[in-house]
Design a protein around this motif. Sequence first.
Motif, mmCIF file in Angstrom:
data_model
loop_
_atom_site.group_PDB
_atom_site.id
_atom_site.type_symbol
_atom_site.label_atom_id
_atom_site.label_comp_id
_atom_site.label_asym_id
_atom_site.label_seq_id
_atom_site.Cartn_x
_atom_site.Cartn_y
_atom_site.Cartn_z
ATOM 1 N N PHE A 7 43.113 42.254 22.434
ATOM 2 C CA PHE A 7 43.068 42.082 23.827
ATOM 3 C C PHE A 7 44.146 42.393 24.492
ATOM 4 C CE2 PHE A 7 40.112 38.614 22.007
ATOM 5 C CZ PHE A 7 38.923 39.383 22.377
ATOM 6 N N SER A 8 43.987 42.901 25.745
ATOM 7 C CA SER A 8 45.104 43.409 26.725
ATOM 8 C C SER A 8 44.793 42.604 27.957
ATOM 9 C CB SER A 8 45.279 44.707 26.967
ATOM 10 O OG SER A 8 46.276 45.004 27.866
ATOM 11 N N LEU A 9 45.663 42.025 28.551
ATOM 12 C CA LEU A 9 45.489 41.223 29.776
ATOM 13 C C LEU A 9 45.951 42.108 30.930
ATOM 14 C CD1 LEU A 9 45.126 38.569 31.425
ATOM 15 C CD2 LEU A 9 47.662 38.068 31.170
ATOM 16 N N VAL A 10 44.972 42.384 31.769
ATOM 17 C CA VAL A 10 45.047 43.499 33.059
ATOM 18 C C VAL A 10 45.564 42.741 34.055
ATOM 19 C CG1 VAL A 10 43.951 45.299 32.154
ATOM 20 C CG2 VAL A 10 42.604 43.359 33.336
ATOM 21 N N TYR A 11 46.884 41.890 34.011
ATOM 22 C CA TYR A 11 47.365 41.016 34.972
ATOM 23 C C TYR A 11 47.475 41.794 36.456
ATOM 24 C CZ TYR A 11 49.151 36.581 36.990
ATOM 25 O OH TYR A 11 49.407 35.542 37.630
ATOM 26 N N ARG A 12 48.281 42.994 36.226
ATOM 27 C CA ARG A 12 48.125 43.806 37.544
ATOM 28 C C ARG A 12 47.041 44.274 38.321
ATOM 29 N NH1 ARG A 12 47.135 48.493 39.550
ATOM 30 N NH2 ARG A 12 46.011 48.970 37.604
ATOM 31 N N ASP A 13 45.827 44.732 37.510
ATOM 32 C CA ASP A 13 44.823 45.130 37.957
ATOM 33 C C ASP A 13 44.064 43.904 38.509
ATOM 34 O OD1 ASP A 13 42.912 47.093 38.830
ATOM 35 O OD2 ASP A 13 42.164 47.286 37.092
ATOM 36 N N MET A 14 43.876 42.699 37.771
ATOM 37 C CA MET A 14 43.495 41.709 38.287
ATOM 38 C C MET A 14 43.701 41.102 39.745
ATOM 39 S SD MET A 14 44.122 38.905 35.321
ATOM 40 C CE MET A 14 44.417 37.487 36.378
ATOM 41 N N TRP A 15 44.895 41.450 40.154
ATOM 42 C CA TRP A 15 45.504 41.224 41.679
ATOM 43 C C TRP A 15 45.007 42.393 42.511
ATOM 44 C CZ3 TRP A 15 47.003 36.747 43.446
ATOM 45 C CH2 TRP A 15 47.214 35.936 42.576
ATOM 46 N N GLN A 16 45.026 43.667 41.985
ATOM 47 C CA GLN A 16 44.764 45.107 42.795
ATOM 48 C C GLN A 16 43.284 44.841 42.970
ATOM 49 O OE1 GLN A 16 47.109 48.235 42.056
ATOM 50 N NE2 GLN A 16 45.216 49.864 42.537
ATOM 51 N N SER A 17 42.421 44.447 42.124
ATOM 52 C CA SER A 17 40.940 44.459 42.414
ATOM 53 C C SER A 17 40.505 43.094 43.059
ATOM 54 C CB SER A 17 40.298 44.256 40.715
ATOM 55 O OG SER A 17 40.583 45.784 40.368
ATOM 56 N N SER A 18 41.474 42.181 43.539
ATOM 57 C CA SER A 18 41.189 40.982 44.352
ATOM 58 C C SER A 18 41.412 41.309 45.613
ATOM 59 C CB SER A 18 41.969 39.885 43.687
ATOM 60 O OG SER A 18 41.480 39.699 42.182
ATOM 61 N N GLY A 19 42.931 41.598 45.704
ATOM 62 C CA GLY A 19 43.205 41.983 47.223
ATOM 63 C C GLY A 19 44.372 42.789 47.425
ATOM 64 N N LYS A 20 45.032 42.754 48.575
ATOM 65 C CA LYS A 20 46.149 43.652 48.903
ATOM 66 C C LYS A 20 47.568 43.703 48.142
ATOM 67 C CE LYS A 20 48.273 45.341 53.207
ATOM 68 N NZ LYS A 20 48.185 45.390 54.682
ATOM 69 N N TYR A 21 47.918 42.573 47.766
ATOM 70 C CA TYR A 21 49.240 42.258 47.375
ATOM 71 C C TYR A 21 49.341 41.714 45.840
ATOM 72 C CZ TYR A 21 51.043 42.939 52.164
ATOM 73 O OH TYR A 21 51.312 43.630 53.325
ATOM 74 N N GLN A 22 50.346 41.988 45.165
ATOM 75 C CA GLN A 22 50.608 41.541 44.000
ATOM 76 C C GLN A 22 51.770 40.249 43.983
ATOM 77 O OE1 GLN A 22 49.885 43.337 40.789
ATOM 78 N NE2 GLN A 22 48.485 44.731 41.800
ATOM 79 N N PRO A 23 51.662 39.413 42.951
ATOM 80 C CA PRO A 23 52.598 38.512 42.914
ATOM 81 C C PRO A 23 54.176 39.059 43.035
ATOM 82 C CG PRO A 23 51.137 38.196 41.242
ATOM 83 C CD PRO A 23 50.733 39.405 41.663
ATOM 84 N N ARG A 24 54.898 38.249 43.761
ATOM 85 C CA ARG A 24 56.607 38.380 43.558
ATOM 86 C C ARG A 24 57.256 38.452 42.073
ATOM 87 N NH1 ARG A 24 56.408 34.658 47.820
ATOM 88 N NH2 ARG A 24 57.196 33.366 46.387
ATOM 89 N N VAL A 25 58.228 38.932 42.030
ATOM 90 C CA VAL A 25 58.951 38.970 40.776
ATOM 91 C C VAL A 25 59.219 37.570 40.116
ATOM 92 C CG1 VAL A 25 61.421 39.302 41.844
ATOM 93 C CG2 VAL A 25 60.781 40.076 39.210
ATOM 94 N N ASP A 26 59.591 36.687 41.198
ATOM 95 C CA ASP A 26 59.997 35.075 40.751
ATOM 96 C C ASP A 26 58.733 34.489 40.093
ATOM 97 O OD1 ASP A 26 59.269 33.273 43.445
ATOM 98 O OD2 ASP A 26 59.280 35.386 43.682
ATOM 99 N N GLN A 27 57.500 34.947 40.703
ATOM 100 C CA GLN A 27 56.342 34.414 40.233
ATOM 101 C C GLN A 27 55.760 35.042 38.736
ATOM 102 O OE1 GLN A 27 53.973 35.568 43.808
ATOM 103 N NE2 GLN A 27 54.008 33.457 44.597
#
Length: 593
Positions: A7-27
Amino acid sequence: MGREIKFSLVYRDMWQSSGKYQPRVDQLTRIAPVIIDMGCFARVETNGGAFEQVNLMYGENPNKAVREWTAPFNEVGIQTHMLERGLNGLRMNPVPKDVRQLMFKVKCAQGTNISRSFDGLNDARNLELSVKYAKEAGMISQTALCITHSPIHTVDYYVNFADKLVDFGADEFCLKDMAGVGRPAFLGKLTKALKDRHPNIPIEYHGHTGPGFSVASMLEVARAGADYLDAAIEPLSWGMIHPDIITLQAMLKDAGFSVPEVNMKAYMEARALTQEFMDDFLGYFIDPSNKLMNSLLIGCGLPGGMMGSMMADLRGMHSAINMALRNNGKAEVSLNDLVIQLFDEVAYIWPKLGYPPLVTPFSQYTKNIALMNIFSMAQGQPRFSNIDKDSWNMILGKAGQLPGKLDDEIMELAKSKNLEFYTGNPQDEYPDALDSFRKEMDENGWEYGQDDEELFELAMHDRQYRDYKSGLAKERFNAELEKEKEKANAPIISVRPVVEVPNFDVEKVTEKYPNAQPVQTPVSGQVIWQIDLADASTAPVVGTPVKEGDIICFIQAYYGIEEVKALKSGKIVQIETKQGDKVQKNQILAFID
């Protein structure tokens, strides 16, 4: 025990497919150890796509984000992968060859192991350099087959495309089912055909859940020989996003495959952290409709990842379309009606445009043409009356070869406008540019950065990088966030609000740009921007070049449409209104210098 599926977790695309922004680096660095503790992911999608641009829009350094985000996974042997758009690199428009080459060197040095490269038209020419440069930099080159459903997108079509990618030296295949419209049985047949032809090349399947096929598709491709499946985690799974890891793991385990166990304590912690990030600020920019599946997507084939921008477009144009309908004695439409109209219009024009796979940026171009068709017809004008420049470039072959034949109506329209079709290699139209960016950095006293990563960011995202360096990006984001918070906490108002004319600081603009010419609206009405229609939430970007006489935007007045033209040539240096804003006569819309 059956065959192993990873399995691969598409953590970047999860956010891009949801809304406008991605988590900050601290998150991101907070959740990375928790993802590792889940124990079920062999890979994590960490960056690529719009990831770097989002960091620049925050006013923060994207290179710091990539390095710190990938480091924990590198340390424990979890592979990291990025998404890049072939000729377009990490942006929406073509990239010079030397900038593309530098991208792979930088991303590999920053800790990204795999480059998932796709071309929205499945034109192999646009991926040849991606494979070459990724491998030269020391990355695994995973090439994507953009999946869609049409009479010409057959198993043979994709196998022939894959053969060319293998000839280039591709290490892996990704079945990129960006709209989730690939039929499960078809995907199973395609996976088997690819494995029969290239048995030693790993296959990874990436499918959005929008129309509801993807879980069945994942079972089919697993049975046919796929090696990796992309998964998401709650609360950012399902809807327009991706299936949740819990469902996929249970399904495949029951089917007899060897799959890793999920540490449920870590899963729940990752779930809670993701929700915390949403509650912090990211949720303000997530459209609630992206949490829902929609079977209407089966017909139009639009990807879930663009639903947020599409709904913003529709909301921005809704009142203008209704006003045009009223002026022509026609019945108004609700927003839901408009959604269905747009889906139907996309399905109607898609074959006429040569069946471009509906993925970035060609999904946006096709949607733009469809939306402007609806607007034109509401005004009593014929279809294809207004086609933007980028969409014409797609039609004319400047971005690559369309999979199918253009309709005679489109061919005749191009001929009537004296437009020429391009048959050469698209990369040849974009000469090397790094020297000009080096000169700019030297003149500004900017450091090239570790592994030339700062030089790369300027070259790839020049406008956003300049705004980041000046501090304008952080100022703009903070203002946008405050506005979204105010909207979220505002009481419901049942009366029509008074339109206020903003009090712009004209002196401040003219002090910085003494020769700036204001662009003013000749009438009161609603702004419909001609440029950057792909994102209705914003006006044209600062730096957009214009010529005297160019139509900058339209104003939807009560009696019809008024054009607003540039009174001089130059570039846009200041923007004062957004798509859909109500404006008063003589209000300043922008400045041209």
